[in-house]
Every structure is written in C-alpha cells, then in structure tokens.
Design an enzyme around this catalytic site. Structure first.
Site, PDB file in Angstrom:
ATOM      1  N   GLU A  49       0.896  -1.131  -0.137  1.00 15.82           N
ATOM      2  CA  GLU A  49       0.175   0.155  -0.202  1.00 15.82           C
ATOM      3  C   GLU A  49       0.861   1.288  -0.060  1.00 15.82           C
ATOM      4  O   GLU A  49       1.776   1.427   0.947  1.00 15.82           O
ATOM      5  CB  GLU A  49      -0.786  -0.296   1.275  1.00 15.82           C
ATOM      6  CG  GLU A  49      -2.040   1.082   1.300  1.00 15.82           C
ATOM      7  CD  GLU A  49      -3.292   0.813   0.585  1.00 15.82           C
ATOM      8  OE1 GLU A  49      -3.396  -0.295   0.231  1.00 15.82           O
ATOM      9  OE2 GLU A  49      -3.901   1.752   0.295  1.00 15.82           O
ATOM     10  N   ASP A  60      -4.546  11.177   8.704  1.00 16.34           N
ATOM     11  CA  ASP A  60      -3.303  10.874   8.921  1.00 16.34           C
ATOM     12  C   ASP A  60      -2.771  11.307  10.589  1.00 16.34           C
ATOM     13  O   ASP A  60      -2.959  12.445  10.650  1.00 16.34           O
ATOM     14  CB  ASP A  60      -1.992  10.863   8.064  1.00 16.34           C
ATOM     15  CG  ASP A  60      -2.308   9.893   6.874  1.00 16.34           C
ATOM     16  OD1 ASP A  60      -2.316   8.629   7.346  1.00 16.34           O
ATOM     17  OD2 ASP A  60      -2.633  10.276   5.738  1.00 16.34           O
ATOM     18  N   TYR A 174     -11.268  -1.980   2.633  1.00 14.37           N
ATOM     19  CA  TYR A 174     -10.209  -1.396   3.674  1.00 14.37           C
ATOM     20  C   TYR A 174     -10.993  -1.073   4.914  1.00 14.37           C
ATOM     21  O   TYR A 174     -11.929  -0.012   4.901  1.00 14.37           O
ATOM     22  CB  TYR A 174      -9.430  -0.099   3.066  1.00 14.37           C
ATOM     23  CG  TYR A 174      -8.183   0.243   3.945  1.00 14.37           C
ATOM     24  CD1 TYR A 174      -8.498   0.436   5.349  1.00 14.37           C
ATOM     25  CD2 TYR A 174      -7.134   0.705   3.321  1.00 14.37           C
ATOM     26  CE1 TYR A 174      -7.324   0.871   6.064  1.00 14.37           C
ATOM     27  CE2 TYR A 174      -5.915   0.856   4.087  1.00 14.37           C
ATOM     28  CZ  TYR A 174      -6.101   1.068   5.357  1.00 14.37           C
ATOM     29  OH  TYR A 174      -5.117   1.408   6.287  1.00 14.37           O
TER      30      TYR A 174
END
Ligand SMILES: Cc1ncc(COP(=O)(O)O)c(C=O)c1O
Lengths: 265, 392
Positions: A49, A60, A174
């Site tokens: 990934e 993030d 995911y």
C-alpha cells in the site's frame, strides 16, 4: 501484472493472511524509500500500500504526517511517484494499492492520473477523502483504466451504508479498525471482529484491516477475526523515522519486524 | 447525507469515511432544529441578551468625508466577544446542546472564533478545546488568554505554518477520534457540508438587519455592500441579505498579504484555482500538482488558502466581485478609521475599509457603501504598534 485475486487465493490455499505494509512514497528520499520497499518485499510482503505525500493529510496521524513532510521536502511529487512505482515493479511483480488525497487526482485529471498509474503498475486506488457518495467522480475513469476502487469501512459505518460501500468496492475493502486517524495503537477496538464478520457476510471481496495495527499479536487477532489481509502503516513508518541516520539499521529493523508479522499470520 | 451541499459544483463533503456518519448526524440535527419554535426562540433571546443583537448600522461621517462617499458600518465589532463570530458559535453551540453533545472543539485563526466558542462553552457548561496554530498563538496572545480565562483548553498546533489551515487539519483529526460525544463547532462558511449552510444560516442575521436598517435609516438600499473574506462567514452573512437585490454591488475583500503576484498572500478567489481542501471543492491556493500553498497576511483571520463554496459560485456567476487588499493599505485603513471615528477595527475588517479607501475619487459622492465591520481591533493593537509605531 499480478492481480489481487491471485494473491488472495494463493494465500488462502496456504491458510495465510496477506501482509500489506504501507509506505509513503519517497520517505525519507527516493533511494532510501525504494530500498525500504524492496526490503519489505523480501521480508514477505504480499501486497504494497503506497501513499503519495500530501500537504494536508487529514486522515493521518503525526507519524505519517511527518513522513509526508520528509518525502515532499526531498522532492517527491506525482510524476516521481510514477517513476517510483515503475522501479518497484521492475524489482518484483507485486500488487500495489495506491493511496492519495483527492486534490492530487483532481489537479492531474482523473482519467490521466489513473491511466498513468495503472500503466506504471498500480492495481487499485483509495482516495482518502472521497467517499462512495462522490465515487462517481473516480470510479468511471479508474475502471476504464483497469484499476480497482478500494473504499473504507469504519467502526461507525451503519449496516445500510456498509452494503453500499461493499457494492462499490473492488479489489479489497479497507476496514478501519479504530475510530480515528492513522497511528499505532496499544489495543484495537473491540468492534473490529464484529466489523470484519459483518463485512464478510455482505461481500466476497477480500476484507483487509488497517489503522492502529502495531505488531504480530494484533495482526494475529485480526486474522482470527477472518480478515484476508493486514495493513500496517504507522508502525513501519515509525521505524523509518527512528532510523533516519542509519540506513542499514532501518532496513534491518523493518525486515525483522515484517518477517515476524509474516510468521504470525 | 440527505443533501449534496453543493453551490454549483462547489462544496460537497470530501472527507474520510469515518466522518460521514457524523456529518450526517449534524445535517439531520440542523434541519430538525433550525426552524423549531423552541430553538428559534431560545436563540433569539440569547442573541439579544447575551450577544447584543441587533448590532447598529452607523454612518461614519468623518471617514466618509475622507473617502468622498457615504460609508455605513455594520457594527459587529460591538457584539459580545468583539466579532461576528459569536452569532455562529451561539447558534451551533445551541445545536450541540439540543444534540446532547457534551464537548466542543473548534479551530481558530485570529482567536475570535476560538474566543466565541470558549464563551459559549462556558455559557452551556461544555468542555471546550480550541485548536490554534503556534504562529497565531503568538500574534493573537490576548485572545488566547481570554479563551483560557473562559475555561477552554488551547491546543497549540505546530504543523505547517502554524496558522488556520493547520488548526483545521488537527481539529478534523481530533474529531475523527472523538466523534461520539464531541461537537465540532466550525468557524467559517467553508469546510464540508453541512457547515457552509449552517454557518451562513447563523450569520444571515447580519444581512437581514443591515437591509432593514438601510431602509429605515437611509430610506433606500445601498449601492454596495463590502466585507472581508477569510473563510467567508461574515461576508456571506451580510451578502445574504442583499443577494436578491440585483442592483446592490457585493464586494468581497481578500488578504493581499505582501502583494498578489509579488509574494505570499491569501487571496484565494482572486488568484486561486479550483481544488479540494478540508472537505470542499472551492478555489484554492496550490502549486501545479495540487499541494496547498503557504499563505501570509497581517491578519490571522484571513490567513487561509481556501474559501467558502458559495463565494466561489458568486464569483463565477459574477453576482459578487472579489478583490484583494495588501497589508500596508490595510494598516493605513486601520489608522484612518481609528483617527477619524475613534473605532478600532479588526485587521480582518480593515481589509474591507482598505478597499473603500482605494475607491476614493472613483465613486459618485452620493454612493452609499455598507461595510461589515466584522470585529474590533483590540486583539491587533500590538501588531499595529509594531508595524506602525506612533511618533513620540
Ligand atoms: C473580525 C474577523 N473578521 C473576519 C474574519 C474572517 O472570517 P470570515 O471570512 O469567516 O468572516 C475573522 C476570522 O477570524 C475575524 O476575526
């Protein structure tokens, strides 16, 4: 080009779960990053990934934010990311999931972006800040380029929405194991097993779990819950950060860590 | 989500999946309560008794003499907290209360929205966290202290240039991990749907009052309405009252910083290209590849590389025009209003004044211009002192 299907079915025969490390492309610089990715492949990664660095990565946590800054400071950009992926594919034909923020796709032009990255050797795209509601902006161009479109399911995704996400997803789903941004966690949320179970009942597309997984034990837990793949990001990126002055040590630690997880799943 | 939150093609909700359910919950609650009789009554009473609405429309005669046409100030600077921000914080805070949320978070640039949210946190007894860039903490220290006095925790953000954009990044990240009990009280008419709609709703009182006051005090509508544009909340608030009046010119003034084309600035609508940041498609200051640019402005509240989606549409349709005022002219305008009227405007609001000053000699003497004086300049006194020291 090796497809996800092939990898997942081979692993299934061996009763194994896919090991999917995440890296920011070009962290801390092009050459070191390439060496790290090759080491990860040698240590047993089944799928990669790879993220293109962005100035404002809102999904993030601090570890990956810093990696984005390192990569951008050393000159990584979309064109160089294409070159990077070609170099990885020259080394090994391993499936690659590409992760990025939508503005990078938008500015490059979705059609050209997906076409170019597919040609470079990418299998799927996951746009961190694009949900299924606006998927129409990318699924067309991604599919005609031959790319799978990966979407996320999170612990707060309701049943109806989960169905809709599963329907739009190809390649793998995911599954985000915790509420929050990327980053290593001491423990995973209790909901992850339930989440994987519910997803598996909805779709035949492989289910991979990421966010917060920091070691073999958690990886094994996720595997027992029925996941087809385990995505590990911040923990590995953290190993890059803590070994910035020592390239050899960096490669050694990442290899050891990944081999350990590989053995556990 | 029930609605798409689009203004033309602008807006939308480009956020990570984890935020979708929370934005859905917020959208549902907003449409359930915003016309609810009890909610409306409670908001009206607090707006009057707590915030100090309606704010006056003031004919600034000596300033008008200087520029050569008639300038009226919509005195949002007189509100509790010192800026229009309280309108939105009160409205969203009340919504949070109706949603049974117990914690508030907010981002802030100039500290005005942070302060307004800290006040509302105290008012409703909610635990409040304010995310603020380190650069802004330093240049707006008075507001930081006030927020703390109200009991809020101010979280310093190191990332990027330590300004508003970075504070929003971290507030969104924090929210992602605390969605269950935390209400994100967003400060401007930008960000993901439903925020642009919600913020506009709670700021539209400015335009409604101003239009009514023009009719009562002047006997007609103004030729133009001028406001500064950061994220765009005070501007959309006042524009909304006049947007249907096709003859009223709407002018949004962005931060020209050290000069568009010459250096860093924050003039998104003037110099940006369409892109996606913080959940919305809008004009954006970015490099060729789509990385977001650093911005600069003497005013922390306008120091932001994106802008509200409705302004993007108003620009494209030509219904509103957007211009930039540079730091030096802004500081001059600050000085002019202070000396001619004894009113200290916020440096943000001074951008609108600077554009008016630039129109000296270009407009008919009978022209009536209404300016949204979005806030007061107490917070900026030390910056002004540094940049324009008084002669001994
Ligand atoms: C007094 C004042 N005016 C204007 C602004 C800019 O925000 P907006 O464009 O949302 O009105 C700010 C932001 O901090 C402010 O404090």
């Amino acid at each position: 080009m090796k497809a996800y299907k092939q990898v997942f079915s081979e692993l299934k025969e061996q009763n194994k779960t896919a090991l999917i490390p995440f890296f920011v492309i070009g962290d801390p610089d092009f050459d070191t990053s390439l060496a790290v990715v090759k080491a990860a492949i040698d240590a047993g990664a089944d799928i990669l990934e790879l993220g293109i660095p962005f100035s404002d990565p809102i999904a993030d946590g601090p570890t990956i934010q810093k990696a984005d800054i390192r990569a951008m400071t050393s000159g990584m950009n979309v064109n160089k990311a294409l070159e990077f992926i070609r170099r990885v594919k020259d080394y090994r034909d391993i499936p690659i999931g590409l992760l990025m923020y939508y503005n990078l796709v938008y500015q490059y032009g979705a059609e050209k972006f997906f076409g170019d990255f597919h040609e470079a050797g990418v299998n799927s795209v996951l746009v961190a800040d694009l949900s299924i509601d606006d998927a129409g902006e990318i699924t067309g161009p991604a599919r005609s380029a031959g790319l799978d479109t990966v979407f996320m399911v999170t612990p707060n995704t309701g049943p109806e929405r989960m169905k809709r996400i599963a329907a739009k997803t190809t390649g793998f789903v995911y599954t985000v194991s915790v509420l929050g941004v990327t980053g290593s966690r001491e423990r995973l949320s209790d909901t992850v097993e339930d989440l994987v179970g519910r997803l598996k009942s909805l779709t035949d597309v492989p289910v991979c779990v990421g966010f917060g997984i920091s070691g073999s034990e958690q990886a094994a837990t996720v595997t027992r819950a029925g996941a087809d793949g385990v995505i590990i990001g911040s923990r590995i990126v953290g190993l890059i950060e803590s070994n910035l002055g020592d390239g050899e040590g960096m490669l050694a630690q990442i290899s050891t860590f990944l081999a350990e997880v590989r053995a556990a799943i | 989500m029930k609605y798409k939150g689009r203004f033309g093609d602008y807006g939308g909700f480009y956020v990570p999946e984890v935020l979708i359910p929370v934005l859905e919950e917020l959208e549902e609650a907003f449409y359930r309560f915003y016309e609810d009789a009890q909610f409306v009554a409670e908001l009206a009473q607090l707006s009057r008794d707590y915030s100090g609405r309606p704010s006056p429309l003031y004919h600034a005669k000596r300033f008008s003499e200087h520029v050569g046409f008639e300038v009226y100030l919509k005195r949002e600077d007189l509100l509790h907290g010192g800026a229009h921000k309280v309108n939105n914080s009160l409205g969203q805070g009340l919504l949070a209360k109706y949603m049974h949320k117990t914690k508030l978070i907010a981002e802030t640039g100039a500290g005005q929205h942070g302060l307004a949210t800290a006040m509302i946190g105290a008012l409703f007894g909610m635990e409040t966290k304010i995310f603020m860039g380190v650069t802004d903490i330093e240049r707006q220290s008075v507001n930081v202290h006030k927020m703390r006095l109200c009991g809020a925790q101010v979280v310093p953000i190191e990332g990027g240039t330590g300004t508003l954009k970075d504070a929003i990044n971290d507030a969104l990240r924090y929210w992602t991990a605390h969605v269950t009990d935390t209400f994100y009280l967003f400060g401007s008419a930008c960000g993901p749907h439903p925020y642009p709609t919600i913020v506009k709703h709670f700021q539209s009182c400015i335009g409604k009052e101003a239009r009514q006051q023009c009719i009562e005090q002047i006997g007609r509508l103004p030729e133009m309405v001028v406001a500064c544009v950061g994220g765009g909340s005070n501007a959309i608030g006042i524009f909304s009252g006049f947007v249907e009046d096709k003859d009223v010119r709407l002018v949004g003034v962005e931060a020209g910083g050290v000069g568009v084309g010459r250096g860093l600035h924050a003039a998104t609508l003037v110099a940006g290209r369409v892109g996606i940041l913080h959940g919305a498609k809008a004009y954006l200051l970015q490099d060729e590849q789509g990385q977001v640019c650093e911005t600069e402005s003497v005013s922390a509240g306008l120091d932001y590389p994106s802008v509200g989606p409705e302004h993007c549409l108003l620009k494209d349709t030509g219904r509103a025009e957007y211009v930039a005022a540079e730091d030096d002219d802004v500081l001059d305008a600050f000085g002019l209003l202070t000396r001619t009227e004894g009113i200290l405007p916020a440096l943000e609001s001074s951008h609108a004044l600077a554009w008016l000053v630039s129109q000296k000699g270009k407009l008919d003497p009978g022209t009536v211009a209404v300016v949204n004086l979005s806030g007061r300049g107490d917070k900026d006194v030390s910056i002004v002192e540094e940049r324009r020291p008084l002669a001994e």
